[in-house]
Design a protein around this motif. Structure first.
Motif, short mmCIF file in Angstrom:
data_model
loop_
_atom_site.label_atom_id
_atom_site.label_comp_id
_atom_site.label_asym_id
_atom_site.label_seq_id
_atom_site.Cartn_x
_atom_site.Cartn_y
_atom_site.Cartn_z
N MET A 14 0.79 -1.23 0.00
CA MET A 14 0.00 0.00 0.00
C MET A 14 0.82 1.28 0.00
O MET A 14 0.37 2.29 -0.51
CB MET A 14 -0.96 0.04 1.20
N ASP A 15 2.00 1.27 0.57
CA ASP A 15 2.80 2.50 0.59
C ASP A 15 3.70 2.61 -0.64
O ASP A 15 4.58 3.47 -0.70
CB ASP A 15 3.60 2.62 1.88
N PHE A 16 3.48 1.75 -1.63
CA PHE A 16 4.18 1.75 -2.91
C PHE A 16 5.67 1.42 -2.77
O PHE A 16 6.45 1.67 -3.68
CB PHE A 16 4.01 3.08 -3.64
N GLU A 17 6.04 0.86 -1.63
CA GLU A 17 7.41 0.41 -1.41
C GLU A 17 7.36 -0.97 -0.77
O GLU A 17 6.72 -1.14 0.26
CB GLU A 17 8.16 1.34 -0.48
N ILE A 18 8.03 -1.92 -1.38
CA ILE A 18 8.11 -3.25 -0.78
C ILE A 18 9.47 -3.36 -0.13
O ILE A 18 10.49 -3.44 -0.81
CB ILE A 18 7.88 -4.35 -1.83
N LYS A 19 9.47 -3.31 1.19
CA LYS A 19 10.72 -3.30 1.94
C LYS A 19 11.00 -4.70 2.49
O LYS A 19 10.09 -5.46 2.80
CB LYS A 19 10.63 -2.29 3.07
N ASP A 20 12.30 -4.97 2.63
CA ASP A 20 12.72 -6.27 3.16
C ASP A 20 12.13 -6.53 4.55
O ASP A 20 11.76 -7.66 4.86
CB ASP A 20 14.24 -6.36 3.22
N GLU A 21 12.05 -5.47 5.37
CA GLU A 21 11.52 -5.63 6.73
C GLU A 21 10.09 -6.14 6.70
O GLU A 21 9.69 -6.98 7.50
CB GLU A 21 11.56 -4.31 7.51
N GLU A 22 9.31 -5.60 5.75
CA GLU A 22 7.91 -6.01 5.65
C GLU A 22 7.79 -7.44 5.13
O GLU A 22 6.99 -8.22 5.65
CB GLU A 22 7.15 -5.04 4.74
N GLN A 23 8.57 -7.78 4.14
CA GLN A 23 8.55 -9.15 3.62
C GLN A 23 8.97 -10.14 4.71
O GLN A 23 8.33 -11.18 4.88
CB GLN A 23 9.47 -9.29 2.41
N HIS A 47 2.05 4.14 7.00
CA HIS A 47 1.63 5.06 5.95
C HIS A 47 0.12 5.22 6.01
O HIS A 47 -0.59 4.27 6.37
CB HIS A 47 2.08 4.50 4.59
N ALA A 48 -0.38 6.37 5.64
CA ALA A 48 -1.83 6.63 5.68
C ALA A 48 -2.60 5.63 4.81
O ALA A 48 -3.71 5.22 5.18
CB ALA A 48 -2.12 8.06 5.23
N TYR A 49 -2.01 5.22 3.70
CA TYR A 49 -2.69 4.25 2.83
C TYR A 49 -2.78 2.88 3.49
O TYR A 49 -3.75 2.15 3.30
CB TYR A 49 -1.98 4.12 1.48
N GLU A 50 -1.73 2.52 4.24
CA GLU A 50 -1.77 1.25 4.97
C GLU A 50 -2.88 1.28 6.02
O GLU A 50 -3.64 0.32 6.15
CB GLU A 50 -0.42 0.98 5.64
N GLU A 51 -2.95 2.37 6.76
CA GLU A 51 -3.99 2.52 7.78
C GLU A 51 -5.38 2.46 7.15
O GLU A 51 -6.27 1.78 7.66
CB GLU A 51 -3.80 3.84 8.53
N HIS A 52 -5.54 3.14 6.03
CA HIS A 52 -6.83 3.13 5.33
C HIS A 52 -7.21 1.71 4.89
O HIS A 52 -8.36 1.30 5.05
CB HIS A 52 -6.79 4.07 4.12
N LEU A 53 -6.25 0.99 4.35
CA LEU A 53 -6.53 -0.37 3.90
C LEU A 53 -6.92 -1.28 5.06
O LEU A 53 -7.86 -2.07 4.95
CB LEU A 53 -5.35 -0.96 3.14
N ILE A 54 -6.19 -1.17 6.16
CA ILE A 54 -6.53 -2.00 7.32
C ILE A 54 -7.94 -1.68 7.81
O ILE A 54 -8.71 -2.58 8.14
CB ILE A 54 -5.48 -1.84 8.44
N ARG A 55 -8.30 -0.41 7.82
CA ARG A 55 -9.65 -0.01 8.21
C ARG A 55 -10.67 -0.61 7.25
O ARG A 55 -11.72 -1.11 7.66
CB ARG A 55 -9.75 1.52 8.25
N ARG A 56 -10.38 -0.56 5.96
CA ARG A 56 -11.28 -1.11 4.95
C ARG A 56 -11.45 -2.62 5.12
O ARG A 56 -12.56 -3.15 5.03
CB ARG A 56 -10.72 -0.79 3.56
N ILE A 57 -10.35 -3.32 5.38
CA ILE A 57 -10.43 -4.77 5.59
C ILE A 57 -11.24 -5.07 6.85
O ILE A 57 -12.06 -5.98 6.86
CB ILE A 57 -9.01 -5.38 5.67
#
Length: 140
Positions: free
Chosen positions: A41-50, A119-129
């Motif tokens: 969602m934050d348009f970055e795929i980071k190693d920490e997240e994976q 990120h705000a988009y991550e928060e929005h997606l979690i709320r949507r889910i």
């Protein structure tokens, strides 16, 4: 080529209600896809997240490293072709209790926090889910 794609999806992604093992596998895929979507969602795929997703998959579903990696790969492929989240949340709604849904939301937050910021988009997606899982705001 299309037949091979169809065979892949039939093998890995369809839910066969006849077997509890098949349902469990599909639920794992659904949860993993939602984690991957939060990561993207934050348009970055980071190693920490994976890495966090792999750790969560291993811990949550008692998987080996290879099983978690395989689940991650199948879920990544599934997320590429997903047009919305309803197919995943419908499955989770059909089989998860409220407590399991809340636990999944906590896992999604852990993915969002893996890089040290939400990120705000991550928060929005979690709320949507959470809304799609029919959770109240206090449960979110």
């Amino acid at each position: 080529m299309l037949d091979k794609l169809k065979q892949f999806f039939d093998k890995h992604l369809n839910v066969d209600e006849s077997s509890a093992e098949d349902v469990e596998h599909s639920l794992r895929i659904a949860a993993a896809v939602l984690m991957i979507e939060v990561m993207k969602m934050d348009f970055e795929i980071k190693d920490e997240e994976q890495d966090q997703i792999l750790v969560l998959l291993k811990e949550e579903f008692a998987l080996t490293d290879d099983e978690a990696q395989s689940l991650y790969e199948v879920a990544t492929d599934k997320s590429l072709f997903a047009t919305d989240f309803h197919e995943f949340t419908r499955l989770l709604n059909d089989h998860y209790s409220i407590e399991q849904k809340i636990k999944l939301i906590r896992l999604l937050w852990k993915v969002a926090l893996a890089d040290g910021k939400v990120h705000a988009y991550e928060e929005h997606l979690i709320r949507r889910i959470a809304d799609l899982l029919h959770l109240r705001h206090s449960e979110y």
